[in-house]
Design a protein around this motif. Structure first.
Motif, short mmCIF file in Angstrom:
data_model
loop_
_atom_site.label_atom_id
_atom_site.label_comp_id
_atom_site.label_asym_id
_atom_site.label_seq_id
_atom_site.Cartn_x
_atom_site.Cartn_y
_atom_site.Cartn_z
N TYR A 1 0.83 -1.21 0.00
CA TYR A 1 0.00 0.00 0.00
C TYR A 1 0.86 1.25 0.00
N ASN A 2 1.91 1.25 0.83
CA ASN A 2 2.81 2.41 0.86
C ASN A 2 3.46 2.65 -0.50
N LEU A 3 3.94 1.56 -1.11
CA LEU A 3 4.66 1.69 -2.38
C LEU A 3 3.78 2.24 -3.48
N PHE A 4 2.51 1.81 -3.52
CA PHE A 4 1.63 2.21 -4.61
C PHE A 4 0.61 3.27 -4.19
N ARG A 5 0.80 3.85 -3.02
CA ARG A 5 -0.06 4.96 -2.58
C ARG A 5 0.50 6.26 -3.18
N LEU A 6 0.05 6.58 -4.38
CA LEU A 6 0.67 7.65 -5.16
C LEU A 6 0.00 9.00 -5.00
N ARG A 7 -1.14 9.04 -4.32
CA ARG A 7 -1.87 10.31 -4.12
C ARG A 7 -2.08 11.03 -5.45
N ARG A 8 -2.83 10.38 -6.31
CA ARG A 8 -3.07 10.86 -7.67
C ARG A 8 -3.60 12.29 -7.70
N HIS A 9 -4.41 12.67 -6.72
CA HIS A 9 -5.04 14.00 -6.74
C HIS A 9 -4.04 15.13 -6.57
N LYS A 10 -2.82 14.81 -6.13
CA LYS A 10 -1.82 15.85 -5.92
C LYS A 10 -0.77 15.90 -7.03
N LEU A 11 -0.92 15.04 -8.05
CA LEU A 11 0.09 14.93 -9.09
C LEU A 11 -0.49 15.24 -10.46
N THR A 12 0.34 15.77 -11.34
CA THR A 12 -0.07 15.90 -12.74
C THR A 12 -0.09 14.51 -13.37
N ALA A 13 -0.74 14.40 -14.51
CA ALA A 13 -0.84 13.10 -15.17
C ALA A 13 0.55 12.53 -15.50
N ALA A 14 1.44 13.39 -16.00
CA ALA A 14 2.78 12.93 -16.36
C ALA A 14 3.56 12.47 -15.13
N THR A 15 3.48 13.24 -14.05
CA THR A 15 4.19 12.88 -12.83
C THR A 15 3.63 11.61 -12.23
N TYR A 16 2.32 11.47 -12.28
CA TYR A 16 1.68 10.26 -11.76
C TYR A 16 2.16 9.02 -12.50
N ARG A 17 2.20 9.09 -13.82
CA ARG A 17 2.64 7.94 -14.61
C ARG A 17 4.10 7.61 -14.33
N GLN A 18 4.91 8.63 -14.18
CA GLN A 18 6.32 8.42 -13.88
C GLN A 18 6.50 7.77 -12.51
N THR A 19 5.73 8.26 -11.52
CA THR A 19 5.81 7.71 -10.18
C THR A 19 5.31 6.28 -10.13
N ARG A 20 4.23 6.01 -10.83
CA ARG A 20 3.69 4.65 -10.89
C ARG A 20 4.69 3.71 -11.55
N SER A 21 5.32 4.16 -12.61
CA SER A 21 6.31 3.33 -13.29
C SER A 21 7.49 3.03 -12.37
N ALA A 22 7.91 4.02 -11.58
CA ALA A 22 9.02 3.82 -10.64
C ALA A 22 8.63 2.81 -9.57
N ALA A 23 7.38 2.86 -9.10
CA ALA A 23 6.92 1.91 -8.09
C ALA A 23 6.90 0.48 -8.65
N LEU A 24 6.43 0.34 -9.89
CA LEU A 24 6.42 -0.97 -10.52
C LEU A 24 7.84 -1.50 -10.74
N ASP A 25 8.74 -0.61 -11.14
CA ASP A 25 10.13 -1.01 -11.33
C ASP A 25 10.74 -1.49 -10.02
N HIS A 26 10.41 -0.80 -8.95
CA HIS A 26 10.95 -1.18 -7.64
C HIS A 26 10.41 -2.55 -7.22
N TRP A 27 9.13 -2.78 -7.43
CA TRP A 27 8.54 -4.09 -7.11
C TRP A 27 9.23 -5.18 -7.94
N ASN A 28 9.43 -4.92 -9.24
CA ASN A 28 10.05 -5.91 -10.11
C ASN A 28 11.49 -6.20 -9.68
#
Length: 236
Positions: free
Chosen positions: A201-228
């Motif tokens: 939950y911590n890793l993928f709790r990205l708080r979408r409402h506080k991020l731009t679309a581009a930043t959100y996608r980048q942050t989500r990608s980083a979280a997935l990379d870390h999990w992988n």
């Protein structure tokens, strides 16, 4: 996500680690049952029973969550502590949880008591892991004050129900998973599951409402990379 993890097989396992890590991720990341994950894999042409997925979750979930936890940065110096009742085997247990001022879950502890000794044990565990905070916010349970006095911690303790709204919301994902699972079967099972669940939950709790679309996608990608990356370090 399956294609981004090593397809090498873990010793003694028929499926590659890419499939195992995907199943574990789906189970912890979303409010899904083991049979839901089984259906998800079946749609991708991967035939595996929910009991096999259960064994993967039990063995590799704690491994991945431990690796995720190792890379976490220090939390803020203001902590919120709370406890909520969970039923295990028809008996009351208490889930103690702490979050920082940013909403990051610091740790959890399942205990059978809700007293000063239990509060002291939980706070001691937090101090060992994260060090001493500046402020601790709790509800009006007197056990917290007693525990802090026994530990002789020189921190600002604020005991007020209205100040602790930040942590109240952190119990909601737990309640949802508890309902899906038909309640937890043992204190140990609850502890192991919730530790892995909260780290995910911590890793993928990205708080979408506080991020731009581009930043959100980048942050989500980083979280997935870390999990992988953590999945590629699994050991049988």
């Amino acid at each position: 996500m399956i294609d981004r993890v090593s397809k090498s097989r873990l010793k003694g396992y028929r499926f590659p680690r890419s499939v195992i890590s995907y199943a574990v991720w789906a189970y912890y990341r979303f409010a899904m049952s083991l049979r839901d994950v089984e259906d998800l894999l079946a749609e991708r042409g991967i035939l595996v029973s929910h009991e096999t997925i259960r064994s993967w979750v039990r063995k590799f979930g704690p491994q991945i969550s431990a690796l995720v936890r190792q890379s976490r940065t220090s939390p803020s110096d203001k902590w919120h502590l709370d406890e909520v009742v969970i039923m295990i085997g028809g008996k009351k247990h208490w889930l103690w949880r702490a979050v920082d001022s940013n909403g990051e879950i610091l740790d959890i502890l399942v205990q059978s008591r809700r007293n000063a000794r239990a509060a002291k044990r939980f706070i001691s565990k937090l101090i060992v892991r994260w060090g001493k905070p500046r402020v601790i916010i709790t509800d009006q349970l007197r056990s917290y004050g007693a525990a802090l006095r026994k530990l002789a911690l020189n921190v600002d303790h604020r005991a007020h129900k209205g100040l602790n709204n930040r942590i109240e919301g952190s119990h909601r994902p737990t309640r949802k998973r508890e309902k899906i699972q038909g309640r937890f079967k043992s204190a140990r099972q609850a502890q192991l599951f919730l530790q892995a669940h909260d780290e995910t939950y911590n890793l993928f709790r990205l708080r979408r409402h506080k991020l731009t679309a581009a930043t959100y996608r980048q942050t989500r990608s980083a979280a997935l990379d870390h999990w992988n990356d953590c999945a590629n370090r699994l050991v049988a």
